[in-house]
Motif scaffolding. Structure first.
Motif, short mmCIF file in Angstrom:
data_model
loop_
_atom_site.label_atom_id
_atom_site.label_comp_id
_atom_site.label_asym_id
_atom_site.label_seq_id
_atom_site.Cartn_x
_atom_site.Cartn_y
_atom_site.Cartn_z
N GLN A 171 0.78 -30.36 23.45
CA GLN A 171 0.75 -30.16 24.89
C GLN A 171 2.17 -29.96 25.43
N PRO A 172 2.33 -29.16 26.48
CA PRO A 172 3.62 -29.13 27.16
C PRO A 172 4.00 -30.54 27.60
N LEU A 173 5.29 -30.83 27.61
CA LEU A 173 5.74 -32.19 27.90
C LEU A 173 5.20 -32.73 29.21
N HIS A 174 5.15 -31.89 30.26
CA HIS A 174 4.73 -32.39 31.57
C HIS A 174 3.25 -32.76 31.59
N GLN A 175 2.46 -32.26 30.64
CA GLN A 175 1.04 -32.59 30.61
C GLN A 175 0.79 -33.96 29.98
N THR A 176 1.82 -34.58 29.42
CA THR A 176 1.67 -35.94 28.88
C THR A 176 1.85 -37.00 29.96
N LEU A 177 2.27 -36.57 31.16
CA LEU A 177 2.54 -37.52 32.24
C LEU A 177 1.27 -37.91 32.97
N SER A 178 1.25 -39.12 33.50
CA SER A 178 0.16 -39.51 34.39
C SER A 178 0.32 -38.74 35.71
N LYS A 179 -0.72 -38.80 36.55
CA LYS A 179 -0.64 -38.03 37.80
C LYS A 179 0.48 -38.54 38.70
N ARG A 180 0.73 -39.87 38.71
CA ARG A 180 1.82 -40.40 39.52
C ARG A 180 3.17 -40.00 38.93
N GLU A 181 3.29 -40.07 37.60
CA GLU A 181 4.53 -39.64 36.95
C GLU A 181 4.81 -38.18 37.21
N PHE A 182 3.75 -37.36 37.16
CA PHE A 182 3.93 -35.92 37.39
C PHE A 182 4.36 -35.66 38.82
N GLN A 183 3.78 -36.39 39.76
CA GLN A 183 4.16 -36.25 41.16
C GLN A 183 5.64 -36.57 41.35
N ILE A 184 6.10 -37.64 40.75
CA ILE A 184 7.50 -38.04 40.88
C ILE A 184 8.41 -37.07 40.11
N PHE A 185 7.93 -36.60 38.97
CA PHE A 185 8.67 -35.59 38.21
C PHE A 185 8.94 -34.36 39.08
N CYS A 186 7.91 -33.88 39.80
CA CYS A 186 8.07 -32.69 40.64
C CYS A 186 9.12 -32.92 41.73
N LYS A 187 9.10 -34.09 42.31
CA LYS A 187 10.05 -34.40 43.37
C LYS A 187 11.48 -34.52 42.82
N LEU A 188 11.62 -35.19 41.70
CA LEU A 188 12.95 -35.32 41.09
C LEU A 188 13.50 -33.96 40.68
N SER A 189 12.64 -33.12 40.13
CA SER A 189 13.10 -31.81 39.66
C SER A 189 13.50 -30.90 40.81
N ARG A 190 13.02 -31.22 42.02
CA ARG A 190 13.42 -30.45 43.20
C ARG A 190 14.66 -31.04 43.88
N GLY A 191 15.23 -32.08 43.26
CA GLY A 191 16.49 -32.63 43.76
C GLY A 191 16.35 -33.79 44.70
N GLN A 192 15.13 -34.33 44.89
CA GLN A 192 14.97 -35.46 45.79
C GLN A 192 15.48 -36.74 45.12
N SER A 193 16.08 -37.61 45.91
CA SER A 193 16.60 -38.86 45.38
C SER A 193 15.48 -39.89 45.24
N VAL A 194 15.75 -40.91 44.45
CA VAL A 194 14.77 -41.98 44.25
C VAL A 194 14.43 -42.66 45.57
N SER A 195 15.42 -42.87 46.43
CA SER A 195 15.16 -43.55 47.70
C SER A 195 14.28 -42.71 48.62
N VAL A 196 14.52 -41.40 48.66
CA VAL A 196 13.69 -40.52 49.48
C VAL A 196 12.26 -40.48 48.96
N ILE A 197 12.12 -40.39 47.65
CA ILE A 197 10.78 -40.37 47.05
C ILE A 197 10.05 -41.67 47.37
N ALA A 198 10.75 -42.78 47.25
CA ALA A 198 10.14 -44.08 47.55
C ALA A 198 9.63 -44.13 48.98
N GLU A 199 10.42 -43.60 49.91
CA GLU A 199 10.02 -43.60 51.32
C GLU A 199 8.80 -42.72 51.54
#
Length: 210
Positions: A143-171
């Motif tokens: 499987q592609p690496l991103h398909q091994t992620l849970s839905k929450r992990e994938f959601q956070i992955f998308c945000k991180l890859s777009r340059g969002q910080s951990v604090s912004v994602i948390a909010e």
């Protein structure tokens, strides 16, 4: 009558989809939305039987909208219609609660068939997605690496890859910074990466971000 909400940020795409559906006696486009926020507004204004949802939209992207819809309208079928090939998003989004996934290269008849299928409470899985699902069962390591992620992990992955910080994602996700940091560490480990820059490079290379 199946009442459809079309959500896409391109007016010409919405017009084309409306035209495809116009001649169907049992399907009617009752609303349109050009952004993620407009989707939620339309759903507050009236009821729909199916949402046809694009991934790339302003305000909130389709992944975030899907999560909100599963929380606020858990029984509303959501059909993803995207420019991205099935191999990039389909498995993760179906896992996250989408009722089906089609690319914009699909034939109009496929779209109509998919709308009818999900409106009946069933999932629409085309041949390509079916092959991905079967392949994932037979060869999980392929499987592609991103398909091994849970839905929450994938959601956070998308945000991180777009340059969002951990604090912004948390909010945005109403999580603690510590929780998001834990998810970040976990998905980095799963994907064999070390930095957010690695995630961004992977996402761009695989067409997951524009």
């Amino acid at each position: 009558m199946i009442r459809v909400l079309i959500a896409d940020d391109h007016q010409i795409v919405r017009a084309g989809l409306r035209q495809f559906i116009a001649d169907e006696p049992d399907i009617r486009v009752e609303g349109e939305a050009a952004s993620g926020d407009e989707v939620m507004t339309r759903l507050r204004e009236m009821e729909f039987d199916v949402v046809v949802l694009d991934i790339s939209m302003p305000d909130r992207n389709g992944i975030e909208v899907l999560k909100l819809l599963r929380q606020r309208h858990p029984n509303l079928p959501v059909l993803i219609l995207s420019m991205y090939p099935e191999s990039l998003y389909a498995i993760n989004l179906i896992r996250a609660g989408a009722s089906g996934y089609l690319t914009k290269e699909s034939a109009p008849d496929d779209l109509v068939r998919a709308i009818r299928t999900v409106a009946q409470g069933r999932r629409y899985v085309g041949p390509t997605v079916a092959d991905l699902l079967i392949g994932g069962l037979d060869k999980p390591t392929d499987q592609p690496l991103h398909q091994t992620l849970s839905k929450r992990e994938f959601q956070i992955f998308c945000k991180l890859s777009r340059g969002q910080s951990v604090s912004v994602i948390a909010e945005e996700l109403f999580l603690s910074v510590k929780t998001v940091s834990t998810y970040r560490a976990r998905l980095l480990e799963k994907m064999g990466m070390k930095t957010n820059a690695d995630l961004t490079y992977y996402a761009i290379k695989n067409g997951l971000v524009e």
